[in-house]
Design a protein around this motif. Structure first.
Motif, PDB file in Angstrom:
ATOM      1  N   PRO A 233       0.828  -1.208   0.000  1.00 36.25           N
ATOM      2  CA  PRO A 233       0.000   0.000   0.000  1.00 36.25           C
ATOM      3  C   PRO A 233       0.863   1.259   0.000  1.00 36.25           C
ATOM      4  N   ASN A 234       0.354   2.282  -0.650  1.00 36.61           N
ATOM      5  CA  ASN A 234       0.941   3.623  -0.583  1.00 36.61           C
ATOM      6  C   ASN A 234       2.254   3.808  -1.343  1.00 36.61           C
ATOM      7  N   VAL A 235       2.663   2.825  -2.129  1.00 31.29           N
ATOM      8  CA  VAL A 235       3.931   2.965  -2.845  1.00 31.29           C
ATOM      9  C   VAL A 235       3.787   3.817  -4.110  1.00 31.29           C
ATOM     10  N   GLY A 236       2.513   4.046  -4.511  1.00 26.62           N
ATOM     11  CA  GLY A 236       2.291   4.897  -5.693  1.00 26.62           C
ATOM     12  C   GLY A 236       1.806   4.146  -6.919  1.00 26.62           C
ATOM     13  N   LYS A 237       1.154   2.983  -6.714  1.00 25.17           N
ATOM     14  CA  LYS A 237       0.641   2.210  -7.848  1.00 25.17           C
ATOM     15  C   LYS A 237      -0.406   3.008  -8.617  1.00 25.17           C
ATOM     16  N   SER A 238      -1.375   3.550  -7.868  1.00 20.65           N
ATOM     17  CA  SER A 238      -2.446   4.292  -8.540  1.00 20.65           C
ATOM     18  C   SER A 238      -1.897   5.547  -9.202  1.00 20.65           C
ATOM     19  N   SER A 239      -0.898   6.175  -8.582  1.00 15.30           N
ATOM     20  CA  SER A 239      -0.315   7.379  -9.184  1.00 15.30           C
ATOM     21  C   SER A 239       0.351   7.040 -10.517  1.00 15.30           C
ATOM     22  N   LEU A 240       1.066   5.921 -10.564  1.00 22.65           N
ATOM     23  CA  LEU A 240       1.721   5.516 -11.811  1.00 22.65           C
ATOM     24  C   LEU A 240       0.686   5.101 -12.864  1.00 22.65           C
ATOM     25  N   VAL A 252      -6.135   8.642  -5.555  1.00 15.91           N
ATOM     26  CA  VAL A 252      -4.813   8.651  -4.914  1.00 15.91           C
ATOM     27  C   VAL A 252      -4.923   9.425  -3.604  1.00 15.91           C
ATOM     28  N   THR A 253      -4.503   8.807  -2.493  1.00 13.54           N
ATOM     29  CA  THR A 253      -4.403   9.559  -1.232  1.00 13.54           C
ATOM     30  C   THR A 253      -3.155   9.066  -0.507  1.00 13.54           C
ATOM     31  N   ASP A 254      -2.816   9.748   0.583  1.00 13.46           N
ATOM     32  CA  ASP A 254      -1.658   9.282   1.348  1.00 13.46           C
ATOM     33  C   ASP A 254      -2.061   8.244   2.391  1.00 13.46           C
ATOM     34  N   PRO A 256      -2.677   4.555   3.357  1.00 14.40           N
ATOM     35  CA  PRO A 256      -2.419   3.209   2.817  1.00 14.40           C
ATOM     36  C   PRO A 256      -3.724   2.422   2.740  1.00 14.40           C
ATOM     37  N   GLY A 257      -3.917   1.687   1.663  1.00 13.33           N
ATOM     38  CA  GLY A 257      -5.147   0.897   1.504  1.00 13.33           C
ATOM     39  C   GLY A 257      -6.237   1.684   0.807  1.00 13.33           C
ATOM     40  N   THR A 258      -5.851   2.669  -0.015  1.00 18.06           N
ATOM     41  CA  THR A 258      -6.855   3.480  -0.709  1.00 18.06           C
ATOM     42  C   THR A 258      -7.573   2.672  -1.792  1.00 18.06           C
ATOM     43  N   THR A 259      -6.804   2.017  -2.639  1.00 17.79           N
ATOM     44  CA  THR A 259      -7.424   1.258  -3.738  1.00 17.79           C
ATOM     45  C   THR A 259      -7.889  -0.099  -3.215  1.00 17.79           C
ATOM     46  N   ARG A 260      -9.130  -0.440  -3.534  1.00 21.66           N
ATOM     47  CA  ARG A 260      -9.636  -1.750  -3.100  1.00 21.66           C
ATOM     48  C   ARG A 260     -10.186  -2.546  -4.269  1.00 21.66           C
ATOM     49  N   ILE A 337      11.038   1.413  -9.058  1.00 22.65           N
ATOM     50  CA  ILE A 337      11.350   2.089  -7.792  1.00 22.65           C
ATOM     51  C   ILE A 337      10.785   3.498  -7.909  1.00 22.65           C
ATOM     52  N   ASN A 338       9.681   3.715  -7.226  1.00 20.73           N
ATOM     53  CA  ASN A 338       8.938   4.977  -7.396  1.00 20.73           C
ATOM     54  C   ASN A 338       9.385   6.015  -6.356  1.00 20.73           C
ATOM     55  N   LYS A 339       8.900   7.204  -6.517  1.00 17.60           N
ATOM     56  CA  LYS A 339       9.146   8.341  -5.615  1.00 17.60           C
ATOM     57  C   LYS A 339      10.617   8.749  -5.630  1.00 17.60           C
ATOM     58  N   CYS A 340      11.270   8.636  -6.805  1.00 19.96           N
ATOM     59  CA  CYS A 340      12.697   8.951  -6.873  1.00 19.96           C
ATOM     60  C   CYS A 340      12.948  10.462  -6.830  1.00 19.96           C
ATOM     61  N   ASP A 341      11.866  11.245  -6.770  1.00 15.15           N
ATOM     62  CA  ASP A 341      12.052  12.689  -6.541  1.00 15.15           C
ATOM     63  C   ASP A 341      12.450  12.951  -5.081  1.00 15.15           C
ATOM     64  N   LEU A 342      12.188  11.966  -4.205  1.00 15.21           N
ATOM     65  CA  LEU A 342      12.551  12.105  -2.780  1.00 15.21           C
ATOM     66  C   LEU A 342      13.910  11.446  -2.542  1.00 15.21           C
ATOM     67  N   MET A 363      11.785   5.816 -11.058  1.00 14.86           N
ATOM     68  CA  MET A 363      10.846   6.772 -11.653  1.00 14.86           C
ATOM     69  C   MET A 363      10.137   7.577 -10.584  1.00 14.86           C
ATOM     70  N   SER A 364       9.403   8.584 -11.028  1.00 15.09           N
ATOM     71  CA  SER A 364       8.582   9.351 -10.110  1.00 15.09           C
ATOM     72  C   SER A 364       7.244   9.643 -10.769  1.00 15.09           C
ATOM     73  N   ALA A 365       6.180   9.139 -10.164  1.00 19.10           N
ATOM     74  CA  ALA A 365       4.848   9.434 -10.690  1.00 19.10           C
ATOM     75  C   ALA A 365       4.572  10.921 -10.529  1.00 19.10           C
ATOM     76  N   LYS A 366       5.228  11.522  -9.538  1.00 16.23           N
ATOM     77  CA  LYS A 366       4.962  12.926  -9.238  1.00 16.23           C
ATOM     78  C   LYS A 366       5.559  13.857 -10.296  1.00 16.23           C
ATOM     79  N   THR A 367       6.833  13.640 -10.653  1.00 13.50           N
ATOM     80  CA  THR A 367       7.479  14.540 -11.622  1.00 13.50           C
ATOM     81  C   THR A 367       7.435  13.993 -13.047  1.00 13.50           C
TER      82      THR A 367
HETATM   83  N1  LIG Z   1       6.821  12.329  -3.686  1.00 11.56           N
HETATM   84  C1  LIG Z   1       6.140  11.427  -4.336  1.00 11.56           C
HETATM   85  N2  LIG Z   1       4.954  11.000  -3.859  1.00 11.56           N
HETATM   86  C2  LIG Z   1       4.268  10.093  -4.537  1.00 11.56           C
HETATM   87  C3  LIG Z   1       4.746   9.558  -5.769  1.00 11.56           C
HETATM   88  N3  LIG Z   1       3.844   8.651  -6.214  1.00 11.56           N
HETATM   89  C4  LIG Z   1       2.839   8.617  -5.331  1.00 11.56           C
HETATM   90  N4  LIG Z   1       3.076   9.479  -4.322  1.00 11.56           N
HETATM   91  C5  LIG Z   1       2.238   9.716  -3.145  1.00 11.56           C
HETATM   92  O1  LIG Z   1       2.126   8.520  -2.413  1.00 11.56           O
HETATM   93  C6  LIG Z   1       0.822   8.394  -1.836  1.00 11.56           C
HETATM   94  C7  LIG Z   1       0.208   7.089  -2.245  1.00 11.56           C
HETATM   95  O2  LIG Z   1      -0.027   7.089  -3.619  1.00 11.56           O
HETATM   96  P1  LIG Z   1      -1.037   6.085  -4.309  1.00 11.56           P
HETATM   97  O3  LIG Z   1      -0.833   6.244  -5.770  1.00 11.56           O
HETATM   98  O4  LIG Z   1      -2.390   6.252  -3.769  1.00 11.56           O
HETATM   99  O5  LIG Z   1      -0.416   4.729  -3.803  1.00 11.56           O
HETATM  100  P2  LIG Z   1      -1.002   3.237  -3.996  1.00 11.56           P
HETATM  101  O6  LIG Z   1       0.150   2.345  -4.136  1.00 11.56           O
HETATM  102  O7  LIG Z   1      -2.012   3.206  -5.066  1.00 11.56           O
HETATM  103  O8  LIG Z   1      -1.671   2.992  -2.601  1.00 11.56           O
HETATM  104  P3  LIG Z   1      -2.862   1.976  -2.194  1.00 11.56           P
HETATM  105  O9  LIG Z   1      -3.975   2.196  -3.156  1.00 11.56           O
HETATM  106  O10 LIG Z   1      -3.190   2.363  -0.830  1.00 11.56           O
HETATM  107  O11 LIG Z   1      -2.300   0.611  -2.265  1.00 11.56           O
HETATM  108  C8  LIG Z   1       0.057   9.620  -2.301  1.00 11.56           C
HETATM  109  O12 LIG Z   1       0.088  10.578  -1.305  1.00 11.56           O
HETATM  110  C9  LIG Z   1       0.830  10.073  -3.532  1.00 11.56           C
HETATM  111  O13 LIG Z   1       0.682  11.459  -3.779  1.00 11.56           O
HETATM  112  C10 LIG Z   1       6.014  10.032  -6.254  1.00 11.56           C
HETATM  113  O14 LIG Z   1       6.519   9.626  -7.301  1.00 11.56           O
HETATM  114  N5  LIG Z   1       6.649  10.947  -5.494  1.00 11.56           N
END
Ligand SMILES: Nc1nc2c(ncn2[C@@H]2O[C@H](COP(=O)(O)OP(=O)(O)OP(=O)(O)O)[C@@H](O)[C@H]2O)c(=O)[nH]1
Ligand SMILES: [Mg+2]
Length: 462
Positions: A233-240, A252-254, A256-260, A337-342, A363-367
């Motif tokens: 959870p929360n690794v950024g699957k939905s964001s990607l 997408v939320t912060d 964990p366990g948002t997507t069901r 490997i996501n969130k590489c902007d951090l 990669m970074s879903a954010k940037t």
């Molecule tokens: N800084 C940063 N934050 C990110 C990135 N990708 C996702 N996030 C944040 O990480 C949090 C979780 O993102 P989701 O995309 O909802 O993650 P998920 O893996 O779908 O989570 P679940 O649905 O709970 O399993 C959110 O607050 C996003 O904004 C990224 O590349 N960089």
């Protein structure tokens, strides 16, 4: 079965608002019905239909004189129409109530509502197209990419049928030889003849094998390649997922366990349709709803053609993450490997023993960094699934592929039996069986039930 002599009618365009909507009428009463409702713009005089021409006029209720719409009418006389019957198409304004009203009128004047696919079924029954061409009509409508459309169109023009018929001709010649040797046993089949027969049977088996391969490789174009996002959870699957489909499809939320639920969408890379699937984050949870989501995610991962295993790069890798990687180790795909902007706490080398053949990408879903590389990796993997199987793919659905496989099996048996010197009567049984399966593809031997099943998949009006 419905009476083929009845005149049928349906709205042939999707219901909803559109510039144009079409009501199609087919059967020997089509022109008569049209002449009762199609008038000049004043609604006074009948507007004669012009075969092969387009006429502009009004549709009028002949009982009440009410104007229903302004429309274009196209008349296509038998036998030069899709159904080989008289066909009239009214192009009206594309609103639900207009189209329903015109359809109602046509039905009141003696047509009956068409069943799903009935126009195409009539084209088939009239011998205008064979069964594989009829099925191509559905494939064209459902095609999601250019390549799928092109393959489906080739089938509508008879690509699959002509390949099948070439094999069939060969098989028929073989049967003729064998049956001759049954009918005239005195003129004993000499060794040369048997060799010749075995060779022919071998040729048929090889051609069927080629057809099966060609059909298998086209399944990628037809059904797409499924790509499932997995990870904690929360690794950024939905964001990607959202970043690749180019819109905010998944929440997408912060937390964990948002997507069901399982969420999917289509994208196309290099003409290959990819079905992207976002899933619930994998973890042990006491929450029943989330637990069901996790189970669905596991199932999706198992069935997927490719996986994107997502790791949060902004924290050290944990055991659960390594377990997840191990679980999908045999799958093709990518480790992201996501969130590489951090600030990064994960290095590639530590993941390698768990990644299988998968490329590891940052990669970074954010940037948006690294997303292009992800797309390229997916495209490469998807194309790999196509190439290497066949040079000239042919669109084939499961039903057709199964028939090809069965025909191949029977021909193999026949070939082996011929080689062993089995009595011609017995060999003929296998070859007739192969013929039966080939004829299932083109519809020569298709049963009523099978046809009903195939045409019921069509939409009404097609
Ligand atoms: N800084 C940063 N934050 C990110 C990135 N990708 C996702 N996030 C944040 O990480 C949090 C979780 O993102 P989701 O995309 O909802 O993650 P998920 O893996 O779908 O989570 P679940 O649905 O709970 O399993 C959110 O607050 C996003 O904004 C990224 O590349 N960089
Ligand atoms: Mg999510």
């Amino acid at each position: 079965m419905s009476d083929a002599r009845e005149t049928i009618a349906a709205i042939s365009t999707p219901l909803g608002e559109g510039a144009i909507g079409i009501v199609r009428v087919s059967g020997n009463r089509a022109f008569d019905i049209a002449s009762q409702i199609f008038r000049d713009l004043s609604g006074q005089r009948k507007r004669d239909l012009k075969p092969w021409g387009v006429r502009y006029g009004s549709i009028v209720d002949p009982e009440t004189g009410e104007h229903i719409d302004e429309a274009l009418a196209i008349a296509m006389p038998a036998p030069y129409s899709f159904t080989r019957e008289d066909v009239v198409e009214f192009s009206c304004h594309g609103g639900v109530s207009v189209l329903m009203k015109v359809l109602e009128l046509v039905i009141r004047l003696g047509a009956r509502l068409a069943e799903p696919g009935e126009f195409t079924k009539r084209a088939f029954l009239a011998g205008r197209i064979d069964l594989s061409q009829a099925e191509a009509v559905i494939d064209i409508i459902r095609a999601k990419t250019d390549s799928a459309r092109r393959l489906a169109l080739a089938n509508l023009r008879g690509d699959l049928s002509s390949r099948v018929n070439r094999i069939r001709d060969n098989v028929l010649t073989l049967i003729a030889h064998i049956e001759a040797s049954i009918d005239f046993p005195d003129e004993a089949v000499d060794a040369m003849d048997v060799e010749d027969m075995v060779e022919r049977a071998e040729e048929a088996v090889a051609a069927l094998k080629e057809l099966a391969d060609a059909g298998m490789s086209s399944r990628v174009y037809r059904d797409g390649v499924s790509v499932v996002f997995v990870g904690r959870p929360n690794v950024g699957k939905s964001s990607l997922f959202n970043a690749l489909v180019g819109k905010a499809r998944a929440i997408v939320t912060d937390i964990p366990g948002t997507t069901r639920d399982v969420i999917d969408d289509w994208i196309s890379i290099k003409g290959v349709p990819l079905r992207l699937v976002d899933t619930a984050g994998m973890r042990e949870t006491g929450n029943l709803i989330e637990q069901l989501g996790v189970e669905a995610a596991n199932r999706q991962a198992e069935e997927a053609d490719l996986v994107i295993a997502v790791i949060d790069g902004s924290r050290p890798v944990c055991d659960e993450e390594l377990d997840m990687l191990t679980q999908v180790a045999d799958k093709s795909g990518v480790v992201a490997i996501n969130k590489c902007d951090l600030e990064c706490f994960v290095n590639e080398e530590s993941l390698m023993p768990y990644a299988g053949d998968k490329k590891i990408l940052r990669m970074s879903a954010k940037t948006g960094e690294g997303l292009r590389e992800l797309e390229e990796a997916l495209a490469g993997l998807a194309v790999e699934r196509i190439t290497g199987t066949s040079e000239s793919p042919v669109m084939a659905n499961l039903r057709q592929l199964e028939a090809v496989q069965n025909a191949m099996h029977s021909m193999k048996e026949a070939k082996d039996a011929l080689g062993r010197g089995v009595l011609p009567d017995l060999v003929a049984i296998d070859i007739h069986e192969a013929l039966f399966w080939l004829d299932q593809i083109t519809g020569r031997s298709a049963s009523e039930d099978l046809m009903d099943k195939i045409f019921s998949e069509f939409c009404i009006g097609k």
